[in-house]
Design an enzyme around this catalytic site. Structure first.
Site, PDB file in Angstrom:
ATOM      1  N   ARG A  97      20.184  26.349 -47.773  1.00 13.98           N
ATOM      2  CA  ARG A  97      20.093  26.702 -46.361  1.00 13.98           C
ATOM      3  C   ARG A  97      21.480  26.621 -45.731  1.00 13.98           C
ATOM      4  O   ARG A  97      22.419  26.132 -46.354  1.00 13.98           O
ATOM      5  CB  ARG A  97      19.189  25.701 -45.635  1.00 13.98           C
ATOM      6  CG  ARG A  97      19.742  24.280 -45.746  1.00 13.98           C
ATOM      7  CD  ARG A  97      19.044  23.265 -44.878  1.00 13.98           C
ATOM      8  NE  ARG A  97      19.769  22.006 -44.866  1.00 13.98           N
ATOM      9  CZ  ARG A  97      19.641  21.045 -45.763  1.00 13.98           C
ATOM     10  NH1 ARG A  97      18.821  21.197 -46.783  1.00 13.98           N
ATOM     11  NH2 ARG A  97      20.357  19.939 -45.667  1.00 13.98           N
ATOM     12  N   LYS A 110      14.639  17.991 -58.404  1.00 12.76           N
ATOM     13  CA  LYS A 110      15.915  17.393 -58.829  1.00 12.76           C
ATOM     14  C   LYS A 110      16.174  17.610 -60.312  1.00 12.76           C
ATOM     15  O   LYS A 110      17.297  17.890 -60.726  1.00 12.76           O
ATOM     16  CB  LYS A 110      15.885  15.888 -58.560  1.00 12.76           C
ATOM     17  CG  LYS A 110      15.882  15.585 -57.091  1.00 12.76           C
ATOM     18  CD  LYS A 110      16.497  14.248 -56.807  1.00 12.76           C
ATOM     19  CE  LYS A 110      16.977  14.271 -55.392  1.00 12.76           C
ATOM     20  NZ  LYS A 110      17.858  13.198 -55.034  1.00 12.76           N
TER      21      LYS A 110
HETATM   22  C1  MV4 Z   1      23.715   8.476 -56.443  1.00 14.68           C
HETATM   23  C2  MV4 Z   1      24.615   7.462 -56.064  1.00 14.68           C
HETATM   24  C3  MV4 Z   1      25.321   6.832 -57.078  1.00 14.68           C
HETATM   25  N1  MV4 Z   1      25.115   7.166 -58.368  1.00 14.68           N
HETATM   26  N2  MV4 Z   1      23.565   8.782 -57.750  1.00 14.68           N
HETATM   27  C4  MV4 Z   1      21.780   9.223 -52.140  1.00 14.68           C
HETATM   28  C5  MV4 Z   1      20.892  10.332 -51.662  1.00 14.68           C
HETATM   29  C6  MV4 Z   1      20.795  11.302 -52.763  1.00 14.68           C
HETATM   30  N3  MV4 Z   1      21.038  12.623 -52.281  1.00 14.68           N
HETATM   31  C7  MV4 Z   1      21.785  10.856 -53.805  1.00 14.68           C
HETATM   32  N4  MV4 Z   1      22.299   9.588 -53.404  1.00 14.68           N
HETATM   33  C8  MV4 Z   1      23.094   8.851 -54.221  1.00 14.68           C
HETATM   34  N5  MV4 Z   1      22.998   9.150 -55.541  1.00 14.68           N
HETATM   35  C9  MV4 Z   1      24.254   8.132 -58.669  1.00 14.68           C
HETATM   36  N6  MV4 Z   1      24.074   8.445 -59.946  1.00 14.68           N
HETATM   37  C10 MV4 Z   1      24.746   7.161 -54.714  1.00 14.68           C
HETATM   38  C11 MV4 Z   1      23.979   7.849 -53.783  1.00 14.68           C
HETATM   39  C12 MV4 Z   1      24.143   7.439 -52.418  1.00 14.68           C
HETATM   40  C13 MV4 Z   1      24.678   8.298 -51.462  1.00 14.68           C
HETATM   41  C14 MV4 Z   1      25.061   9.590 -51.790  1.00 14.68           C
HETATM   42  C15 MV4 Z   1      25.582  10.433 -50.846  1.00 14.68           C
HETATM   43  C16 MV4 Z   1      25.730   9.981 -49.545  1.00 14.68           C
HETATM   44  C17 MV4 Z   1      25.349   8.714 -49.178  1.00 14.68           C
HETATM   45  C18 MV4 Z   1      24.816   7.858 -50.132  1.00 14.68           C
HETATM   46  C19 MV4 Z   1      24.458   6.569 -49.756  1.00 14.68           C
HETATM   47  C20 MV4 Z   1      23.930   5.734 -50.704  1.00 14.68           C
HETATM   48  C21 MV4 Z   1      23.765   6.168 -52.017  1.00 14.68           C
END
Ligand code: MV4
Length: 503
Positions: free
Chosen positions: A293, A116
């Protein structure tokens, strides 16, 4: 062109890739575990090789057996699908050392996007916006506290090695920071064997929007527009759409240009996806990660662009130029995909493996079913319980929703529980229909559902009335038998009561 390709995967995606091979006159080789002897992908392939016992760690993840099967079959290339070995740079190196072509990006591009923090740095260097935060793992609690105050609460702690929301903690204020940091660290350690975490400003109620990119081996990079993937459950996508209900050409162009800059920065080759968080407040967007992918939800992009992404992957791996330019890519109409799982939506989406006694897949114009099962087949406990990806196309979002509603009513799977009833309810939900989506959609939807659901006694009354009207010769419904196979015991009781009353 290749004469023979081995598909290092199972289920619907293996079937999808076999279909593309067939259209291109390429022989398709399947691999399978002991649990998959009778699986659909094995039946569809031109030849198939057993790669071990049911657990994927002993079969689909055993790269040496897969490469052995490729050599034995005379395949020239390996398509990894998604999941399993698809983002494993070591696997790609082994494939290349064996003199085979990996259908996907270089191991270097995979490594660059695998971490990341590494991905974040590449995006920053490429001039792509990322969420404000740290570019190195946090060391002490004191450093975390100072950083959080600089960034401003709420903040998000994320595992450096992370993925799938593991080791991620939302911190509302300074009082929660110490316990959240400890929790994120220990979860990161137990999940990834690496306790380092970094910090970002939290985007409140974000949308998850991703851009499909495509690159060839000659330095051409294009994007194929966005997919809206905000409707997720425990970091698993459930419904995807193209375009996003936001449907802004301006935002698409900006995000698309950023996605292409990320692809260029790592000399990307093949199909990739660049994920962004989009703030609902001002539609500012931030790079999150790049998936190296083909993704599960690629059909919605195919439906609106008319481009066959698997065919293009194979062409590009062979060394051809992309078959289209950026100007050729047009988003036409609207596509929605529901991931149909063998899970019980009434019992917290518990897996529901077993035999599919009956299967009826909807038909008609504008529907596409990417399935990996057949009537009489088994849904195994060993693998992901997704049985099909069901997608529709309409001229606009409203028509796509209408088509999905109609089709979901036709869809019938007997013998196991599925998420079909959940999708039927979502398609009627006002908030979904308005396109007012964010990553908190499902919990909020569940709350709305509770408020609008008929009580248990309402359901009894409705069934008794229906059964009674049949007894009186006014209905087509056989007493004691459910019209759509649900709640059989309640219907049996309603039928008996109706008989009693009518006597
Ligand atoms: C975040 C966020 C809010 N702010 N980063 C969830 C999995 C990972 N791939 C990144 N994620 C998130 N990162 C910041 N700075 C909220 C999420 C997140 C989320 C993101 C995409 C799809 C579903 C989600 C569900 C909860 C939190």
């Amino acid at each position: 062109m290749f004469n023979k390709i081995l598909i290092a995967n199972r289920g619907e995606i293996a079937c999808r890739i076999i279909r593309a091979c067939r259209e291109m006159k390429i022989a398709a080789v399947a691999v399978y575990s002991d649990a998959d002897r009778d699986a659909l992908h094995v039946r569809m392939a031109d030849e198939a090789y057993n790669v071990g016992p049911p657990p994927s760690s002993e079969s689909y993840l055993r790269w040496e057996r897969i490469i052995e099967a490729a050599k034995a079959s005379g395949a020239e290339a390996i398509h990894p699908g998604y999941g399993f070995l698809s983002e494993n740079a070591e696997f790609v190196r082994h494939v290349n050392e064996a003199g085979l072509t990996f259908i996907g990006p270089s191991p270097e591009a995979m490594d660059a996007m695998g971490g990341k923090i590494s991905a974040r740095k590449i995006a920053i260097e490429a001039g792509v916006p990322v969420v404000p935060g740290t570019n190195e793992p946090l060391s002490t609690f004191e450093e975390a506290k100072i950083t959080a105050e600089q960034i401003g609460y709420p903040v998000m702690l994320k595992a450096s090695a992370g993925g799938g929301g593991k080791g991620m903690r939302l911190v509302a204020d300074g009082k929660e920071l110490r316990s959240a940091l400890d929790a994120a660290r220990s979860e990161a350690l137990s999940s990834f064997g690496d306790e380092s975490v970094f910090m970002e400003k939290a985007v409140v109620r974000p949308r998850h929007i991703e851009i499909q990119v495509f690159s060839d081996k000659h330095g051409n990079h294009v994007h194929l527009g966005e997919r809206e993937c905000s409707i997720q459950r425990r970091h698993q996508k459930v419904i995807e759409e193209a375009p996003s209900p936001i449907n802004s050409a301006e935002l698409r162009e900006k995000m698309g240009a950023c996605a292409v800059m990320v692809a260029k920065a790592v000399d990307y080759v093949g199909a990739g996806t660049v994920e962004f968080l989009v703030s609902d407040l001002d539609r500012s967007f931030y790079f999150l990660e790049m998936n190296t992918r083909l993704q599960v939800e690629h059909p919605v992009t195919e439906l609106v662009t008319g481009i066959d992404l698997v065919r293009e992957q194979i062409r590009v791996a062979w060394g051809e130029n992309l078959s289209f330019t950026q100007e050729d890519v047009k988003m036409n109409g609207h596509a929605i995909e529901c991931r149909i799982y063998a899970e019980d939506p009434d019992h917290n989406f518990m897996p529901s493996p077993g035999r599919i006694e009956r299967l009826h897949v909807p038909q008609g114009p504008g529907v596409r079913d990417d399935g990996g099962v057949y009537e009489g087949g088994e849904v195994s406990i060993f693998y992901d319980p997704m049985i099909s990806k069901f997608a529709v196309w309409g001229r606009d979002r409203q028509q796509a929703i209408e088509k999905m509603r109609r089709a979901l009513k036709e869809y019938r799977v007997d013998g196991i529980k599925t998420t079909l009833p959940f999708f039927r309810a979502v398609m009627e939900d006002d908030v979904f229909v308005k396109g007012d989506l964010d990553t908190g959609f499902i919990p909020a939807f569940r709350e709305r559902e509770k408020l609008t659901q008929p009580s248990e006694s309402d359901k009894d009354m409705a069934m008794i009335a229906a059964a009674l009207s049949y007894e009186k010769g006014r209905s087509l419904m056989p007493a004691g038998q459910s019209p759509n196979g649900d709640e059989p015991s309640r219907w049996a009781m309603a039928g008996r009561m109706a008989q009693l009353i009518s006597k």
